[in-house]
Design a protein around this motif. Structure first.
Motif, PDB file in Angstrom:
ATOM      1  N   ASN A   1       7.435 -39.955  50.995  1.00 27.62           N
ATOM      2  CA  ASN A   1       7.437 -38.542  50.613  1.00 27.62           C
ATOM      3  C   ASN A   1       8.831 -37.935  50.484  1.00 27.62           C
ATOM      4  OD1 ASN A   1       4.688 -37.907  50.213  1.00 27.62           O
ATOM      5  ND2 ASN A   1       4.343 -37.915  52.428  1.00 27.62           N
TER       6      ASN A   1
ATOM      7  N   PRO B   1       2.469 -26.492  45.564  1.00 31.49           N
ATOM      8  CA  PRO B   1       1.622 -27.667  45.315  1.00 31.49           C
ATOM      9  C   PRO B   1       1.664 -28.142  43.870  1.00 31.49           C
ATOM     10  CG  PRO B   1       0.280 -25.702  45.661  1.00 31.49           C
ATOM     11  CD  PRO B   1       1.679 -25.341  46.050  1.00 31.49           C
TER      12      PRO B   1
ATOM     13  N   LEU C   1       4.666 -30.431  43.564  1.00 32.09           N
ATOM     14  CA  LEU C   1       4.374 -31.719  44.192  1.00 32.09           C
ATOM     15  C   LEU C   1       3.436 -32.554  43.327  1.00 32.09           C
ATOM     16  CD1 LEU C   1       3.953 -30.562  47.892  1.00 32.09           C
ATOM     17  CD2 LEU C   1       5.647 -32.206  47.065  1.00 32.09           C
TER      18      LEU C   1
ATOM     19  N   CYS D   1       0.987 -32.470  50.865  1.00 32.22           N
ATOM     20  CA  CYS D   1       0.674 -31.190  50.230  1.00 32.22           C
ATOM     21  C   CYS D   1      -0.319 -30.378  51.062  1.00 32.22           C
ATOM     22  CB  CYS D   1       0.119 -31.439  48.834  1.00 32.22           C
ATOM     23  SG  CYS D   1      -0.068 -29.925  47.887  1.00 32.22           S
TER      24      CYS D   1
ATOM     25  N   ALA E   1      -4.472 -26.685  46.736  1.00 32.66           N
ATOM     26  CA  ALA E   1      -3.392 -27.665  46.815  1.00 32.66           C
ATOM     27  C   ALA E   1      -3.921 -29.083  46.648  1.00 32.66           C
ATOM     28  CB  ALA E   1      -2.666 -27.525  48.156  1.00 32.66           C
TER      29      ALA E   1
ATOM     30  N   ASN F   1      -2.947 -31.613  43.373  1.00 31.36           N
ATOM     31  CA  ASN F   1      -2.227 -32.852  43.632  1.00 31.36           C
ATOM     32  C   ASN F   1      -3.053 -34.072  43.258  1.00 31.36           C
ATOM     33  OD1 ASN F   1       0.585 -32.848  45.367  1.00 31.36           O
ATOM     34  ND2 ASN F   1      -0.489 -30.894  45.372  1.00 31.36           N
TER      35      ASN F   1
END
Length: 451
Positions: free
Chosen positions: A10, A289, A292, A323, A370, A374
């Motif tokens: 990450n 989000p 990401l 997330c 979120a 994602n």
């Protein structure tokens, strides 16, 4: 060991997502600036920007989403070390953008038909139509900027987009000041001035990013601008095949929010303004989000391009976990900050109270929103886009908008809930989308490993 793997995967995701977030915030900031500065002029101008944005935002996201097909194509080509094909992808995506620009121009120049159908008051509708016609001047620049942005981000190189987007915001603020309030000899254009100022910012951003790609040594070997390829309909069709479902999925999600603004257009300026303030603030929070998710598209695409399907699955699920943790923090921030944030948008006490209550309702869907964005971002890395489109269509329009309308205006056991009913529908629709998209990511990532 598991924690170290979480951060190992990450950390590069965050390093890519942060400049993406900055770029998103800068571009979304233009809408926030328009809303803040128009609101200081009058409630009518604020409502006009709100209603105009409810048409422009889904069109812009349809264009953006369709052209997002360029990102996984570039990412997978980069992962496979096929850099000689990048110029073709940029050129053919630009031809795709021309089709999308034409579609946007037709809708935006005839927006009065939408406003009349939805019962928007004539004063607000006239101003909103002028705002949209002014924005059409920036559509070509906006589309080409998105193509080059996808090229840069697909190559894991997001900082230029961040700095150029920030500069576009810097241009937007004084341009708004001059054109909204009538300074330096210009007439006072109000909401319409917002449209011209934002269009100017789009052109500045497109020209700067074009110059960067043309002159930067990293991109010269790709020969993006040395010659221009004629339309290749097989490649254009492939981009539409991947990108149009992305665009429609994002359009469906955006229209879930913005169609609400059209439905409540007849409920009065306070309701429209309160909804717009809450929508503006929650959209800013959603950029985290979303960024990401876009970073996941690139990272998953790189892993798949280098034939590492197991790594792609691990990147995707670790990113989804990250997330969800960030979304919990965002929810807490929104709950406690809502009463103070709304005061920045409007001095009208009724608008402030309504907007704060809607923001606190939005806290209830932060994690599900979120998770779904994602999961969709990771699936784009797999070029899995059509099932995502179907899921979002059912979740957002049938459950979200349909259920929201029933709760807000329909004959239900609790009685019409007004604008809050639409936000209850958002909670239902986004939660349903999160469950189905996570299930789809599980099956798609496993199928890639078994293939």
């Amino acid at each position: 060991m598991r924690n170290s793997r979480f951060w190992q995967l990450n950390k590069p995701l965050l390093l890519l997502a942060l400049p993406l977030l900055g770029a998103h915030l800068a571009q979304t900031g233009m809408g926030v600036v328009d809303t803040l500065m128009a609101g200081r002029l009058s409630a009518v101008d604020l409502a006009a920007v709100a209603v105009g944005t409810s048409v422009f935002a889904p069109i812009m996201l349809l264009i953006f989403g369709t052209l997002l097909a360029t990102t996984p194509l570039v990412a997978q080509a980069a992962g496979a070390q096929q850099l000689q094909s990048l110029a073709e992808k940029v050129h053919q995506a630009t031809w795709v953008s021309l089709v999308m620009i034409l579609l946007g121009w037709v809708v935006m120049t005839n927006s009065y038909l939408v406003f009349n159908f939805m019962g928007v008051t004539p004063e607000v509708a006239n101003l909103a139509s002028g705002y949209l016609k002014a924005l059409t001047w920036g559509l070509p620049a906006l589309a080409f900027f998105q193509v080059l942005r996808c090229l840069c981000e697909g190559l894991n190189h997001a900082r230029p987009v961040l700095f150029i987007s920030l500069f576009g915001l810097v241009v937007n603020i004084p341009a708004n000041y001059v054109l909204i309030y009538g300074k330096l000899g210009f007439p006072q254009l109000g909401a319409v001035g917002c449209g011209y100022a934002t269009a100017l910012s789009f052109w500045v951003m497109a020209l700067l990013l074009s110059g960067y790609v043309h002159f930067n040594q990293r991109y010269r070997t790709f020969n993006i601008f040395s010659s221009w390829q004629a339309p290749r309909f097989k490649v254009i069709g492939h981009i539409f095949w991947i990108g149009l479902p992305i665009g429609l999925a994002i359009f469906v999600e955006a229209s879930l929010f913005t169609t609400i603004a059209l439905f409540i257009g007849g409920l009065g300026e306070v309701v429209v303004a309160g909804h717009q303030v809450a929508f503006n603030f929650t959209t800013l929070i959603f950029m985290v989000p979303l960024s990401l998710g876009m970073a996941l598209t690139v990272k998953v695409g790189h892993a798949l391009g280098s034939n590492q399907a197991a790594l792609a699955r691990e990147v995707a699920w670790q990113g989804v976990l990250l997330c969800s943790l960030i979304a919990l923090l965002s929810a807490l921030f929104m709950w406690f900050s809502a009463p103070w944030v709304v005061k920045l948008y409007s001095e009208n006490h009724q608008v402030q109270l309504l907007a704060a209550s809607l923001i606190q309702l939005a806290v209830l869907y932060q994690v599900s929103d979120a998770l779904q964005v994602n999961a969709a971002g990771a699936l784009r890395g797999y070029k899995d886009t059509r099932v995502v489109m179907v899921i979002t269509l059912v979740a957002y329009w049938v459950l979200g908008l349909g259920g929201g309308w029933w709760l807000a205006l329909g004959d239900n056991p609790w009685g019409p809930q007004g604008v809050k009913g639409f936000w209850y529908g958002l909670i239902i629709g986004l939660s349903f989308a999160a469950v189905l998209l996570l299930w789809r990511l599980k099956s798609t990532s496993q199928a890639a490993i078994n293939h």
